[in-house]
Write an enzyme that holds these catalytic residues in place. Structure first.
Site, PDB file in Angstrom:
ATOM      1  N   ALA A  66      -9.716   3.973 -50.376  1.00 18.37           N
ATOM      2  CA  ALA A  66      -8.323   4.347 -50.104  1.00 18.37           C
ATOM      3  C   ALA A  66      -8.228   5.863 -50.095  1.00 18.37           C
ATOM      4  O   ALA A  66      -9.019   6.546 -50.767  1.00 18.37           O
ATOM      5  CB  ALA A  66      -7.425   3.770 -51.189  1.00 18.37           C
ATOM      6  N   GLY A 111     -11.981   0.501 -51.369  1.00 17.16           N
ATOM      7  CA  GLY A 111     -11.381  -0.316 -50.314  1.00 17.16           C
ATOM      8  C   GLY A 111     -12.314  -0.522 -49.124  1.00 17.16           C
ATOM      9  O   GLY A 111     -12.183  -1.509 -48.400  1.00 17.16           O
ATOM     10  N   GLU A 114     -14.454  -3.353 -50.040  1.00 18.09           N
ATOM     11  CA  GLU A 114     -13.603  -4.554 -50.058  1.00 18.09           C
ATOM     12  C   GLU A 114     -13.345  -5.062 -48.631  1.00 18.09           C
ATOM     13  O   GLU A 114     -13.331  -6.267 -48.391  1.00 18.09           O
ATOM     14  CB  GLU A 114     -12.296  -4.244 -50.795  1.00 18.09           C
ATOM     15  CG  GLU A 114     -12.543  -4.071 -52.303  1.00 18.09           C
ATOM     16  CD  GLU A 114     -11.362  -3.454 -53.041  1.00 18.09           C
ATOM     17  OE1 GLU A 114     -10.909  -2.365 -52.643  1.00 18.09           O
ATOM     18  OE2 GLU A 114     -10.894  -4.078 -54.011  1.00 18.09           O
ATOM     19  N   GLU A 134     -13.482   2.930 -58.295  1.00 15.46           N
ATOM     20  CA  GLU A 134     -12.096   3.087 -58.757  1.00 15.46           C
ATOM     21  C   GLU A 134     -12.018   3.472 -60.225  1.00 15.46           C
ATOM     22  O   GLU A 134     -11.130   4.224 -60.645  1.00 15.46           O
ATOM     23  CB  GLU A 134     -11.305   1.783 -58.532  1.00 15.46           C
ATOM     24  CG  GLU A 134     -11.003   1.469 -57.075  1.00 15.46           C
ATOM     25  CD  GLU A 134     -12.107   0.718 -56.353  1.00 15.46           C
ATOM     26  OE1 GLU A 134     -13.230   0.650 -56.892  1.00 15.46           O
ATOM     27  OE2 GLU A 134     -11.850   0.211 -55.253  1.00 15.46           O
TER      28      GLU A 134
HETATM   29  N1  DAK Z   1      -9.765   9.858 -49.893  1.00 12.49           N
HETATM   30  C1  DAK Z   1      -9.424  11.049 -49.338  1.00 12.49           C
HETATM   31  N2  DAK Z   1     -10.322  11.964 -48.915  1.00 12.49           N
HETATM   32  C2  DAK Z   1     -11.618  11.663 -49.067  1.00 12.49           C
HETATM   33  C3  DAK Z   1     -12.051  10.449 -49.645  1.00 12.49           C
HETATM   34  C4  DAK Z   1     -11.056   9.526 -50.073  1.00 12.49           C
HETATM   35  N3  DAK Z   1     -11.363   8.343 -50.597  1.00 12.49           N
HETATM   36  N4  DAK Z   1     -13.399  10.473 -49.678  1.00 12.49           N
HETATM   37  C5  DAK Z   1     -13.788  11.640 -49.135  1.00 12.49           C
HETATM   38  N5  DAK Z   1     -12.729  12.360 -48.761  1.00 12.49           N
HETATM   39  C6  DAK Z   1     -12.707  13.687 -48.126  1.00 12.49           C
HETATM   40  C7  DAK Z   1     -13.099  14.759 -49.119  1.00 12.49           C
HETATM   41  O1  DAK Z   1     -11.994  15.156 -49.895  1.00 12.49           O
HETATM   42  C8  DAK Z   1     -13.567  15.863 -48.171  1.00 12.49           C
HETATM   43  O2  DAK Z   1     -12.441  16.473 -47.623  1.00 12.49           O
HETATM   44  P1  DAK Z   1     -12.386  18.103 -47.455  1.00 12.49           P
HETATM   45  O3  DAK Z   1     -12.595  18.660 -48.816  1.00 12.49           O
HETATM   46  O4  DAK Z   1     -13.536  18.421 -46.504  1.00 12.49           O
HETATM   47  O5  DAK Z   1     -11.046  18.364 -46.860  1.00 12.49           O
HETATM   48  C9  DAK Z   1     -14.236  15.078 -47.056  1.00 12.49           C
HETATM   49  O6  DAK Z   1     -13.718  13.727 -47.130  1.00 12.49           O
HETATM   50  C10 DAK Z   1     -15.759  14.990 -47.191  1.00 12.49           C
HETATM   51  O7  DAK Z   1     -16.025  14.502 -48.487  1.00 12.49           O
HETATM   52  P2  DAK Z   1     -17.001  15.274 -49.508  1.00 12.49           P
HETATM   53  O8  DAK Z   1     -17.020  16.725 -49.249  1.00 12.49           O
HETATM   54  O9  DAK Z   1     -16.637  14.822 -50.881  1.00 12.49           O
HETATM   55  O10 DAK Z   1     -18.408  14.667 -49.073  1.00 12.49           O
HETATM   56  P3  DAK Z   1     -19.679  14.446 -49.980  1.00 12.49           P
HETATM   57  O11 DAK Z   1     -20.784  14.065 -49.063  1.00 12.49           O
HETATM   58  O12 DAK Z   1     -19.895  15.603 -50.884  1.00 12.49           O
HETATM   59  O13 DAK Z   1     -19.302  13.188 -50.906  1.00 12.49           O
HETATM   60  C11 DAK Z   1     -18.429  10.992 -51.384  1.00 12.49           C
HETATM   61  C12 DAK Z   1     -19.070  11.970 -50.331  1.00 12.49           C
HETATM   62  C13 DAK Z   1     -18.082   9.707 -50.639  1.00 12.49           C
HETATM   63  C14 DAK Z   1     -19.430  10.694 -52.480  1.00 12.49           C
HETATM   64  C15 DAK Z   1     -17.155  11.668 -51.989  1.00 12.49           C
HETATM   65  O14 DAK Z   1     -16.357  12.148 -50.894  1.00 12.49           O
HETATM   66  C16 DAK Z   1     -16.344  10.729 -52.813  1.00 12.49           C
HETATM   67  O15 DAK Z   1     -16.713  10.429 -53.966  1.00 12.49           O
HETATM   68  N6  DAK Z   1     -15.225  10.238 -52.258  1.00 12.49           N
HETATM   69  C17 DAK Z   1     -14.289   9.423 -52.986  1.00 12.49           C
HETATM   70  C18 DAK Z   1     -14.784   8.019 -53.062  1.00 12.49           C
HETATM   71  C19 DAK Z   1     -13.862   7.132 -53.849  1.00 12.49           C
HETATM   72  O16 DAK Z   1     -13.616   7.374 -55.018  1.00 12.49           O
HETATM   73  N7  DAK Z   1     -13.381   6.111 -53.194  1.00 12.49           N
HETATM   74  C20 DAK Z   1     -12.599   5.119 -53.825  1.00 12.49           C
HETATM   75  C21 DAK Z   1     -11.153   5.461 -53.635  1.00 12.49           C
HETATM   76  S1  DAK Z   1     -10.162   4.389 -54.620  1.00 12.49           S
HETATM   77  C22 DAK Z   1      -5.054  -0.831 -54.440  1.00 12.49           C
HETATM   78  C23 DAK Z   1      -5.866  -1.287 -53.468  1.00 12.49           C
HETATM   79  C24 DAK Z   1      -6.969  -0.573 -53.152  1.00 12.49           C
HETATM   80  C25 DAK Z   1      -7.271   0.573 -53.790  1.00 12.49           C
HETATM   81  C26 DAK Z   1      -6.431   1.033 -54.785  1.00 12.49           C
HETATM   82  C27 DAK Z   1      -5.321   0.331 -55.107  1.00 12.49           C
HETATM   83  N8  DAK Z   1      -3.922  -1.597 -54.787  1.00 12.49           N
HETATM   84  C28 DAK Z   1      -3.730  -2.864 -54.142  1.00 12.49           C
HETATM   85  C29 DAK Z   1      -3.150  -1.176 -55.901  1.00 12.49           C
HETATM   86  C30 DAK Z   1      -8.447   1.267 -53.422  1.00 12.49           C
HETATM   87  C31 DAK Z   1      -8.839   2.282 -54.144  1.00 12.49           C
HETATM   88  C32 DAK Z   1      -9.941   3.062 -53.684  1.00 12.49           C
HETATM   89  O17 DAK Z   1     -10.600   2.781 -52.691  1.00 12.49           O
END
Ligand code: DAK
Length: 263
Positions: A66, A111, A114, A134
């Site tokens: 997400a 997500g 998922e 998450e």
């Molecule tokens: N959201 C927004 N931006 C993201 C992102 C994300 N999930 N993942 C990456 N980006 C953006 C980064 O901020 C960066 O943007 P700039 O700084 O260049 O503007 C760009 O993409 C490139 O990312 P990185 O510079 O971080 O790239 P790296 O190769 O260094 O790292 C990475 C890649 C995938 C390891 C890292 O970006 C990372 O850890 N990303 C976050 C992954 C994450 O935590 N994903 C889970 C999100 S939580 C719900 C239902 C569903 C959900 C929640 C609630 N309900 C029904 C209540 C779902 C939740 C999730 O999915």
């Protein structure tokens, strides 16, 4: 219909949805979810589409979860809208009447994993990475991760991934049974299209019946599951596809399935 956060195309009965926000690693924001919903609706309403492939643009990400920027701004009410929207889309993918294949080309996190798990199966590039991070945000999965992951890889292994938030390689995901095949990045789409084309030649009524029997049967006890299968079998047997399939076999020719799902 125009799309800017996904690409949506259909060739020879195979639709491909490509998540297309490369600057944010294809993270799911409301605009993307809205477009995904519209594309799924088009697919559901079009009898000519026989298989769906979901993938991400480029080689870095399938979907990195997400959109955290958007998540951080949600209040209680907008969170509810976000939750319902996302969940109904994931359910739409899982319940599509046609097979859905996830071609995971890079990060499939939160997500993203998922969505991939809501598909019927996953092929992945050797550079793909998987995880439910998450917990690192003080959250839990909200699109089925706590439910689908243990059903796919078992309780202990799923809890390890969910509670640690750690990422695993495509090879490890293959070993755990999340992924059916791992392929070199440049071979991924070719192999996904090969299996998609093969499935597209099958009878639609039977494709849907198999999907439903497996999906619904997994949630009930074995005798009830066998009853689901029996009923689905009877529906298939009465279909024009089954008549075509059996006639073609007896006439030593290839079947041409035309089974309609929409009256
Ligand atoms: N959201 C927004 N931006 C993201 C992102 C994300 N999930 N993942 C990456 N980006 C953006 C980064 O901020 C960066 O943007 P700039 O700084 O260049 O503007 C760009 O993409 C490139 O990312 P990185 O510079 O971080 O790239 P790296 O190769 O260094 O790292 C990475 C890649 C995938 C390891 C890292 O970006 C990372 O850890 N990303 C976050 C992954 C994450 O935590 N994903 C889970 C999100 S939580 C719900 C239902 C569903 C959900 C929640 C609630 N309900 C029904 C209540 C779902 C939740 C999730 O999915």
């Amino acid at each position: 219909m125009t799309y800017s956060n996904i690409m949506f195309e259909t060739t020879d009965g195979i639709s491909t949805i490509t998540f297309n926000r490369p600057k944010a690693l294809n993270a799911l924001n409301s605009d993307l979810l809205g477009e995904l919903d519209r594309a799924l609706q088009e697919i559901i309403g079009n009898e000519e589409i026989r298989v769906l492939v979901l993938t991400g643009t480029g080689e870095k990400a399938f979907v990195a979860g997400a959109d955290i920027t958007e998540l951080a701004k949600l209040d209680t009410l907008s969170a509810k809208v976000f939750i319902n929207k996302g969940l109904s889309i994931i359910n739409k993918i899982a319940e599509l009447p046609i097979p859905a294949i996830a071609a995971v080309n890079g990060f499939a996190l939160g997500g993203g994993l998922e969505i991939a798990m809501a598909c019927d199966f996953i092929y992945a590039s050797t550079s793909a990475r998987f995880g439910q991070p998450e917990i690192n945000l003080g959250l839990i999965p909200g699109y089925g991760g706590t439910q689908r992951l243990p059903r796919i890889i078992g309780i202990g292994r799923a809890k390890e991934l969910l509670l640690s938030g750690k990422m695993i390689s495509a090879e490890e995901a293959y070993r755990l049974g999340i992924v059916n095949r791992t392929l070199a990045p440049d071979a991924l789409m070719g192999e996904v299209m090969n299996i998609a084309r093969e499935m597209a030649t099958k009878g639609k009524v039977a494709l849907r019946a198999i999907k439903q029997a497996v999906n619904y049967g997994l949630n009930v006890d074995l005798p009830s599951g066998l009853r689901i299968e029996t009923d689905a079998f009877a529906v298939c047997l009465a279909s024009s596809d089954a008549k075509e399939g059996t006639s073609a076999f007896l006439e030593k020719r290839k079947p041409l399935f035309k089974g309609r799902l929409i009256p």
